[in-house]
Scaffold this active site. Structure first.
Site, PDB file in Angstrom:
ATOM      1  N   SER A  24     -14.017 -39.883  12.107  1.00  0.00           N
ATOM      2  CA  SER A  24     -15.031 -40.301  13.085  1.00  0.00           C
ATOM      3  C   SER A  24     -16.056 -39.228  13.429  1.00  0.00           C
ATOM      4  CB  SER A  24     -14.348 -40.773  14.368  1.00  0.00           C
ATOM      5  OG  SER A  24     -13.768 -42.041  14.187  1.00  0.00           O
ATOM      6  N   LYS A  84     -19.595 -40.259  12.921  1.00  0.00           N
ATOM      7  CA  LYS A  84     -20.360 -41.015  13.919  1.00  0.00           C
ATOM      8  C   LYS A  84     -21.494 -40.186  14.513  1.00  0.00           C
ATOM      9  CE  LYS A  84     -16.819 -44.348  15.435  1.00  0.00           C
ATOM     10  NZ  LYS A  84     -15.587 -44.035  14.719  1.00  0.00           N
ATOM     11  N   SER A 124     -15.270 -43.797  20.447  1.00  0.00           N
ATOM     12  CA  SER A 124     -15.184 -43.749  18.989  1.00  0.00           C
ATOM     13  C   SER A 124     -14.993 -45.145  18.409  1.00  0.00           C
ATOM     14  CB  SER A 124     -14.029 -42.835  18.547  1.00  0.00           C
ATOM     15  OG  SER A 124     -14.205 -42.419  17.213  1.00  0.00           O
ATOM     16  N   LYS A 147     -17.807 -34.445  18.770  1.00  0.00           N
ATOM     17  CA  LYS A 147     -17.150 -35.652  18.268  1.00  0.00           C
ATOM     18  C   LYS A 147     -15.927 -35.250  17.471  1.00  0.00           C
ATOM     19  CE  LYS A 147     -16.697 -40.009  17.920  1.00  0.00           C
ATOM     20  NZ  LYS A 147     -15.243 -39.732  17.984  1.00  0.00           N
TER      21      LYS A 147
END
Length: 370
Positions: free
Chosen positions: A84, A87, A139, A243
């Site tokens: 993730s 992202k 997320s 992130k």
């Protein structure tokens, strides 16, 4: 694998940098993006100061966001599944393109994405702003797909994400999904995640999303609260945001930054098999202590300048042709580009343009992801 030991590198940096030695292997002569030392697979760190704290991450980068100096690195250009953390590239690509107040009705496909989700339903309850919060706080893989749909679909979104990566010179990065869910051919590196994070910090909306701890999220009957998965927002002094990601194949990853005084330190890690929050905090602490006192081991390069449009009648390779060549199917994670790929790029571009592209690529390295 054998015990690692420290050996001096080039005469220019012999008094400033030590490299954790690795078994000799054949490598191409194309230098890695950001500096020769960043092509090393082992730890590359300055001398004269306390070494960076140990980390179980297979790969990491510690960098000064303002100057772009890479202060320490470990297999900076190793290609791994990003999970993730990808992202951040999705957000960086789409924030400038989407109206934050536009209402969105997600498709059932978006609502049924596997893995982490914010809990979307196929009703027009959401603004683009809500979906970006869901993307960067919860997320949400469902939010990632809904944003891609709002942007015109999965294919154009992935094309734009990969174009953004190329503009940043994040050549280790190949986006195959907007969420970071594992897919063959998808990859990134700690170096690239640091580049993406640095670019994101220059966008006010991106900074607000990664810095948000909690938010109210629309539901069919009111709202519910969502929380940021970045635990350092609650426990690390000066944490700007970032992130994190995890899948069973990618293992743990994180890219984020903290600020103290007038200085911001970026830390990106990949392929960590356990809890990494304390290790990231330790690398941030080390970065703040080392910045301005050490010889950097490399640098975070600046984005490529925008290219002026060329007349349609020009019989040369156009920017579109260059982008098409650069967006050819990428290598599998943790493997460098093959000679055939380099040959195709050279054949598709003329003279100096081709060698400019090749000169920016990192050195070829062949490894496994086990």
């Amino acid at each position: 694998m054998g015990t690692k030991h420290l050996v001096p590198v080039t005469a220019l940096l012999a008094s400033a940098v030590l490299v954790s030695a690795q078994p000799a292997q054949a490598r191409a002569t194309v230098p890695p993006v950001g500096g020769e030392l960043l092509g090393e697979r082992g730890l590359v760190a300055p001398t004269g100061v306390k070494p960076p704290p140990k980390s179980k991450a297979r790969s990491y980068v510690v960098a000064d966001a303002e100057t772009g100096q890479v202060l320490a690195a470990k297999d900076a250009h190793g290609r791994f599944l990003p999970a993730s953390t990808l992202k951040s590239l999705t957000a960086l690509t789409l924030i400038p393109q989407l109206d934050r107040d536009k209402r969105v009705k997600p498709s059932r496909e978006a609502c049924n994405q596997e893995g982490s989700a914010v809990g979307l339903v196929p009703k027009p309850l959401y603004r683009v702003h809500d979906l970006f919060r869901a993307l960067m706080l919860s997320s949400g893989n469902d939010a990632a797909m809904a944003l891609a749909e709002t942007n015109g679909g999965l294919a154009p979104t992935l094309e734009q994400m990969n174009a953004t990566a190329r503009k940043l010179q994040a050549y280790d990065t190949v986006a195959k999904t907007p969420s970071g869910l594992d897919k063959p051919g998808q990859s990134s590196s700690a170096y690239d995640l640091a580049l993406i994070t640095r670019a994101g910090l220059k966008n006010a909306e991106f900074r607000r999303y990664v810095a948000t701890k909690t938010a109210k999220f629309p539901a069919p009957k009111g709202y519910y609260e969502i929380s940021n998965h970045n635990k350092l927002l609650w426990k690390y002094q000066g944490m700007v945001g970032g992130k994190n990601g995890w899948t069973s194949k990618a293992h743990g990853s994180f890219a984020g930054a903290a600020r103290r005084g007038n200085h911001t330190i970026i830390v990106a890690i990949m392929r960590h098999e356990g809890g990494f929050w304390d290790e990231v905090a330790g690398l941030l602490d080390w970065g703040f202590a080392a910045r301005g006192r050490v010889t950097p081991v490399g640098r975070l390069v600046d984005p490529l300048p925008d290219r002026p449009a060329q007349p349609a009648t020009t019989p040369q390779a156009t920017p579109a042709a260059a982008d098409a060549a650069a967006s050819a199917p990428g290598p599998t994670p943790d493997r460098g580009p093959g000679l055939a790929t380099l040959g195709l790029i050279g054949a598709g571009l003329l003279g100096g343009t081709a060698w400019l592209v090749l000169g920016l690529r990192r050195r070829t390295r062949t490894r496994t992801t086990s």
